[in-house]
Design an enzyme around this catalytic site. Structure first.
Site, PDB file in Angstrom:
ATOM      1  N   CYS A   1       0.849  -1.207   0.000  1.00  0.00           N
ATOM      2  CA  CYS A   1       0.000   0.000   0.000  1.00  0.00           C
ATOM      3  C   CYS A   1       0.884   1.258   0.000  1.00  0.00           C
ATOM      4  CB  CYS A   1      -0.885   0.055   1.238  1.00  0.00           C
ATOM      5  SG  CYS A   1      -1.784  -1.477   1.564  1.00  0.00           S
TER       6      CYS A   1
HETATM    7  N1  GLN Z   1      -1.269  -6.891   3.961  1.00  0.00           N
HETATM    8  C1  GLN Z   1      -2.131  -5.735   4.046  1.00  0.00           C
HETATM    9  C2  GLN Z   1      -3.428  -5.933   3.298  1.00  0.00           C
HETATM   10  O1  GLN Z   1      -3.572  -6.866   2.549  1.00  0.00           O
HETATM   11  C3  GLN Z   1      -1.426  -4.493   3.595  1.00  0.00           C
HETATM   12  C4  GLN Z   1      -1.115  -4.547   2.152  1.00  0.00           C
HETATM   13  C5  GLN Z   1      -0.156  -3.549   1.655  1.00  0.00           C
HETATM   14  O2  GLN Z   1       0.654  -2.941   2.345  1.00  0.00           O
HETATM   15  N2  GLN Z   1      -0.225  -3.442   0.396  1.00  0.00           N
HETATM   16  O3  GLN Z   1      -4.304  -5.151   3.460  1.00  0.00           O
END
Ligand code: GLN
Length: 266
Positions: free
Chosen positions: A2
């Site tokens: 993210c």
């Molecule tokens: N693992 C978390 C999720 O799936 C955060 C994902 C991320 O940092 N892209 O929401």
């Protein structure tokens, strides 16, 4: 992976942080510049913001979240255009494979409890097998009220528990990192704010900060090419508010609070 961003300080129009800059968070949802895992961040988005200082005391932040790509959400742009706030936390999500995808706004940061907002950039390998190693000490009531079946929601539940036990934000995030490492490791770049200060970890993914007039912004990656952006070394704990920024290594070997795995505080 993210992308996320937090700000505290002098009131600022949300759009100045989220939509107007050339490499804004909205643009990062489809064209991030420093993302090493995942391609686009189209599996949800969210922004939480604080009302202007209220003489009656701190007020719970408001949130707007969605399950899909932020670029398809008209309301996000409208809010960013008109709302002025002294603090916010916003994120765009790329769901980790194996976790609930872009059909759940509840899986999108920021997570909220009381005056706190939280987000997680990263992934814990082997999900959900590692969940029990990470979540020991949490009672069934907490697990039953997780925002979503994701690593981020579990890390948030652990953080909430530590804050409720009177830990400072820095101590809570330090302990969360210790628990992640004890459970087998993973990427856990965390942002936590109460609207007054930002506490963050850089743990396996990019993080940087920049001072603005009267405030400070902490983000996954710079939203413009201003030379004022400072990279946070991996493995760091950052504490920032309108007055200053401190970056130090995450204290090593922090001992988890929940030493009794039956769930009773020791
Ligand atoms: N693992 C978390 C999720 O799936 C955060 C994902 C991320 O940092 N892209 O929401």
């Amino acid at each position: 992976m993210c992308r996320h961003l937090a700000y505290v300080g002098a009131p600022i129009r949300m759009g100045e942080l989220l939509t107007d800059p050339p490499f804004s968070l909205v643009r990062q949802s489809w064209a991030p510049r420093r993302q090493q895992h995942g391609v686009v961040n189209a599996d949800g988005f969210g922004v939480g913001w604080y009302p202007s200082p209220d003489p009656a005391g701190p007020v719970e932040p408001a949130r707007h979240r969605g399950a899909g790509p932020v670029w398809a959400d008209e309301t996000f742009g409208e809010l960013a255009r008109v709302i002025t706030t002294p603090a916010l936390l916003a994120a765009v999500r790329s769901a980790t494979p194996g976790m609930v995808g872009g059909q759940s706004a509840a899986a999108a940061a920021p997570f909220r409890r009381g005056r706190w907002l939280f987000s997680h950039n990263g992934a814990l390998p082997g999900w959900p097998d590692g969940a029990s190693r990470l979540g020991w000490g949490l009672d069934a009531g907490v697990l039953a009220t997780l925002d979503a079946p994701t690593d981020s929601a579990l890390l948030w539940a652990i953080t909430v528990g530590l804050l409720a036990r009177g830990k400072t934000a820095a101590a809570a995030l330090t302990e969360v990192i210790a628990r992640v490492e004890e459970a087998g490791g993973g990427r856990a770049t965390l942002l936590l704010t109460d609207g007054q200060a930002i506490t963050a970890t850089a743990w396996g993914t990019s993080l940087c900060w920049r001072r603005l007039p009267g405030g400070v912004v902490v983000a996954s990656e710079p939203y413009d090419d201003d030379p004022g952006w400072v990279d946070v070394p991996d493995g760091s704990l950052l504490i920032a508010d309108a007055a200053g920024t401190a970056v130090e290594p995450v204290p090593a070997g922090a001992r988890p609070t929940f030493t009794d795995r039956s769930g009773v505080d020791a």
